[in-house]
Design an enzyme around this catalytic site. Structure first.
Site, PDB file in Angstrom:
ATOM      1  N   ARG A   1      52.093  18.995  42.670  1.00  0.00           N
ATOM      2  CA  ARG A   1      51.595  18.301  41.526  1.00  0.00           C
ATOM      3  C   ARG A   1      51.082  19.880  40.691  1.00  0.00           C
ATOM      4  NH1 ARG A   1      47.036  13.894  41.092  1.00  0.00           N
ATOM      5  NH2 ARG A   1      48.877  12.268  41.758  1.00  0.00           N
TER       6      ARG A   1
ATOM      7  N   HIS B   1      60.908  11.486  37.319  1.00  0.00           N
ATOM      8  CA  HIS B   1      58.937  12.109  37.979  1.00  0.00           C
ATOM      9  C   HIS B   1      58.293  10.557  37.474  1.00  0.00           C
ATOM     10  CE1 HIS B   1      55.916  14.040  37.856  1.00  0.00           C
ATOM     11  NE2 HIS B   1      55.324  14.067  36.935  1.00  0.00           N
TER      12      HIS B   1
ATOM     13  N   TYR C   1      58.419   9.960  17.308  1.00  0.00           N
ATOM     14  CA  TYR C   1      58.710  10.845  16.069  1.00  0.00           C
ATOM     15  C   TYR C   1      59.005  12.520  16.181  1.00  0.00           C
ATOM     16  CZ  TYR C   1      55.537   6.516  14.199  1.00  0.00           C
ATOM     17  OH  TYR C   1      55.032   5.786  13.896  1.00  0.00           O
TER      18      TYR C   1
END
Length: 748
Positions: A38, A84, A128
């Protein structure tokens, strides 16, 4: 049955274990997971797993540069579903950052839509926005389909993901990285890729090169938002040597002339990762709090480029001093940390110096080159085998056709008749009829010869370490050429300058609003600063039993010197003294003064002045005011005295002679040059006494005469001729004071 196993109904049992080992085991597993999967980037490709998975998913979606964009929601969905298994918000945040040209020096993603801005506004929702890979991502992926790197199963073992990318681009240092793991963190600022390529090429040519040599090519970070680095070169070098350090980064500004001598300061670049809107807001708050007295106004005139206008208080304000005061209090100057804590070769967390980071990237590139070359050799061997079968088929074309037409098992017959391999036989059987042209045979022979030449070259390459490094150097040179000074991304944005050598005291005073005050000190040691210069002190109020000791005018930018009876000098800034609404604060709250000592006197510090100090026993010396300034609450011991003796007098020097009067009312006048000048000590004897000690002294110009005032306010003056009786040498006893001298033995 073991005593640690508790029998349960239905045949089950509970096993008891120690809390400490259980916590250690589970926390260690969590810590390793955080570190490895991570927070820390891989030194080879400079990516964390989430970034690597995003790039890999976009590759599978064929979102190459020049292709059409895809919705970010589609990309995030693929990454989350296949690779993931974490929240979509974290994946989208990582994707957005890779596309922000103000956050990443060389963006890995080409975004279309609202991806946020330098003001700190967040990106639009993923439904968007659209994205595709940038050219930098293609450099990172180059060779991924040629067995250049290992793949591992995904979390659900339904697919595969790359362990690391081939990384023909030095991404770790070029784009930097930051993250917080368990017990460790990383913070790597971005650098200029052309400079990194130069350093890598030098390291290939000189494998034993040190960080000191490589810093000639990589002088410091290169931030996407530009700015000016004012960190000394020695500090930068030490940071790269150890892998830990920090860099002072300032906003870039220039002075714009206005009408009638007025000017404004225009900031065109702000420090890395500083939100412009928050920066202006914080500066405006300091302005309203009157902590930036040299600044009159701040406004944002930014459009696509940064343009922050700073208006000085007036045209006489020094622009550099104004900016230094702003740099000291705001994020117009920041310290960017360097902590090159990375996963060394993808496995071991380690803080590496600059040359080690580049060296490990080069080792990775060499491994990638070897694997790609071996993969190509395997492909060539397979193709040569097939082409060999084709050539046999052309030489025996009629027989091959007969076998295919007439035999029930043509594959087996072909293999037995011509000694073909299974691969060659399958290729012949799958050959199209149109390939039976004479021209095709010639093309196959040409291809066969070309592949044999390529095979020899690759075998020579794999056998020669020197040749491999030459190929790697050529690849690095290609990257450098793509991002040189003439390219839009290649030009260095962050420049180097030396910080202006302004005195710290000047900067400190520049941050204090200059206002007149009156310093009031009571007999019991209470201090305060009344606004304005008071002409009448009779209206001042004090606590019961207390009264005025001394008062004098000053400015809020002044430093006040307080002298104790123990011979210790304390320095207090006038602006920190409590206001005049109450009775002030005791001196012992402001400085560390001993309880057996009292305030002797206080005055405004004048660096160029000299003082004459004296003890009750009549010892004293001359000291420059610059020597008595204390930088701590404990003050500075200047006049050494031992009880029952104490400091008695401290006055500024005006003149060339000293007049000393003792408690025995004897006066002595002698030249000032007879008194030693020193920074600390007991001093020399000023006047000799049989009983008692010093009462007062004054300094004066002998040519102008000695004057004093009596209790009625009348002024008496004695010229040179009238003082001959009292003129002598230092340490003399003196003679009785002249007629008219005040009974209190004081000159004023």
């Amino acid at each position: 049955m073991s005593k640690d196993v508790i029998p349960q109904p239905h045949g089950g049992h509970i096993e008891t274990i120690g809390l400490k080992p259980a916590l250690e085991e589970r926390y260690l597993a969590y810590a390793l997971s955080t570190i490895m999967h991570r927070a820390l980037p891989d030194v080879r490709d400079g990516l964390k797993p989430v970034h690597r998975r995003i790039i890999h998913a976009m590759r599978l979606l064929r979102l190459n540069p020049g292709q059409s964009y895809a919705k970010c929601a589609r990309i995030v969905g693929d990454v989350m579903g296949k690779f993931h298994p974490h929240g979509d918000a974290s994946i989208y945040d990582a994707l957005v950052r890779l596309a922000q040209d103000f956050a990443v020096r060389y963006p890995l993603i080409d975004g279309q839509g609202n991806f946020g801005n330098i003001d700190g506004d967040s990106a639009a929702a993923m439904r968007y926005t659209e994205a595709r890979m940038s050219d930098v991502s293609m450099w990172l992926l180059e060779g991924i389909g040629e067995d250049a790197i290992d793949f591992r199963p995904t979390y659900n073992e339904e697919d595969e993901e790359p362990v690391v990318l081939p990384a023909a681009f030095p991404n770790l240092l070029a784009n930097g990285s930051s993250g917080i793991a368990v017990g460790m963190a990383t913070s790597i600022p971005p650098h200029n890729v052309a400079e990194l390529c130069d350093a890598a090429l030098y390291l290939i040519a000189h494998p034993a090169a040190t960080t000191d040599e490589l810093v000639r090519f990589v002088p410091g970070p290169d931030f996407p938002t530009g700015g000016v680095l004012v960190e000394p070169h020695a500090h930068i070098l030490e940071a790269y040597r150890t892998g830990r350090g920090a860099f002072r980064l300032r906003a870039r500004w220039h002075k714009e002339e206005g009408s009638r001598g007025a000017y404004a300061i225009v900031v065109t670049e702000i420090p890395y990762q500083v939100q412009k809107s928050r920066l202006i807001e914080k500066t405006a708050e300091l302005l309203l709090a009157r902590k930036l007295p040299l600044l009159d106004d701040i406004r944002d005139e930014s459009a696509e480029d940064v343009r922050i206008v700073l208006e000085p208080k007036n045209r006489t304000v020094d622009p550099e001093l104004l900016m230094e005061s702003i740099f000291k209090l705001t994020d117009f100057e920041v310290r960017v940390p360097l902590n090159m804590n990375v996963l060394s070769m993808g496995r071991v967390p380690n803080v590496l110096p600059l040359h080690e980071v580049l060296q490990q990237w080069l080792v990775h590139r060499k491994e990638v080159l070897g694997r790609r070359s071996n993969h190509r050799l395997q492909e060539i061997a397979r193709r040569l085998e097939i082409l060999g079968g084709y050539l046999i088929a052309y030489l025996n074309l009629d027989e091959v056709i007969r076998i295919i037409r007439e035999e029930d098992e043509p594959k087996t017959v072909l293999m037995r008749t011509f000694g073909l391999s299974e691969l060659q036989t399958e290729a012949i059987l799958n050959m199209r009829l149109r390939s039976l042209r004479r021209l095709e045979e010639m093309e196959i022979r040409t291809e066969y010869d070309a592949l044999q030449d390529e095979q020899k070259k690759l075998e020579s390459l794999l056998a020669s370490n020197q040749m491999q490094w030459k190929v790697i150097a050529r690849e690095i040179a290609r990257v450098k050429q793509a991002y040189d000074e003439t390219s839009p991304l290649g030009k260095r944005r962050t420049t180097f300058e030396e910080a202006p050598s302004h005195d710290l005291e000047d900067i400190q005073q520049a941050m204090i609003e200059k206002e007149p005050v009156t310093i009031v000190i009571s007999e019991k040691g209470w201090l305060r600063a009344m606004k304005g210069h008071l002409g009448d002190y009779s209206s001042l109020s004090f606590k019961e039993g207390d009264k005025l000791k001394l008062a004098f005018p000053a400015m809020t930018t002044d430093r006040i010197i307080v002298v104790s009876t123990g011979g210790r000098f304390y320095t207090i800034n006038a602006n920190v003294l409590p206001g005049g609404r109450g009775h002030g604060e005791p001196i012992r709250i402001l400085v560390d003064m001993d309880n057996d000592q009292d305030i002797l006197t206080a005055f405004v510090h004048e660096p160029d002045s000299r003082l004459l100090v004296a003890s009750r026993a009549g010892y004293g010396f001359v000291v420059g005011e610059g020597e008595v300034v204390a930088n701590t609450r404990k003050g500075k011991q200047v006049l050494n005295v031992k009880l029952p003796d104490e400091a008695a007098l401290c006055r500024p020097i005006h003149g060339d002679h000293v007049a000393v009067v003792g408690e025995n009312r004897k006066l002595l006048v002698f030249p000032l040059e007879q008194i030693a000048e020193m920074a600390r000590g007991k001093g020399v004897r000023l006047q000799r006494y049989r009983d008692g000690g010093i009462s007062d002294f004054t300094t004066f110009t002998l040519a102008e005469g000695l004057s004093w005032q009596d209790s009625a306010g009348r002024t008496f003056k004695r010229g040179l001729d009238e003082l001959m009786e009292w003129l002598g040498n230092r340490a003399g006893a003196g003679r009785m004071v002249p007629k008219g001298f005040p009974k209190n033995n004081r000159f004023t």
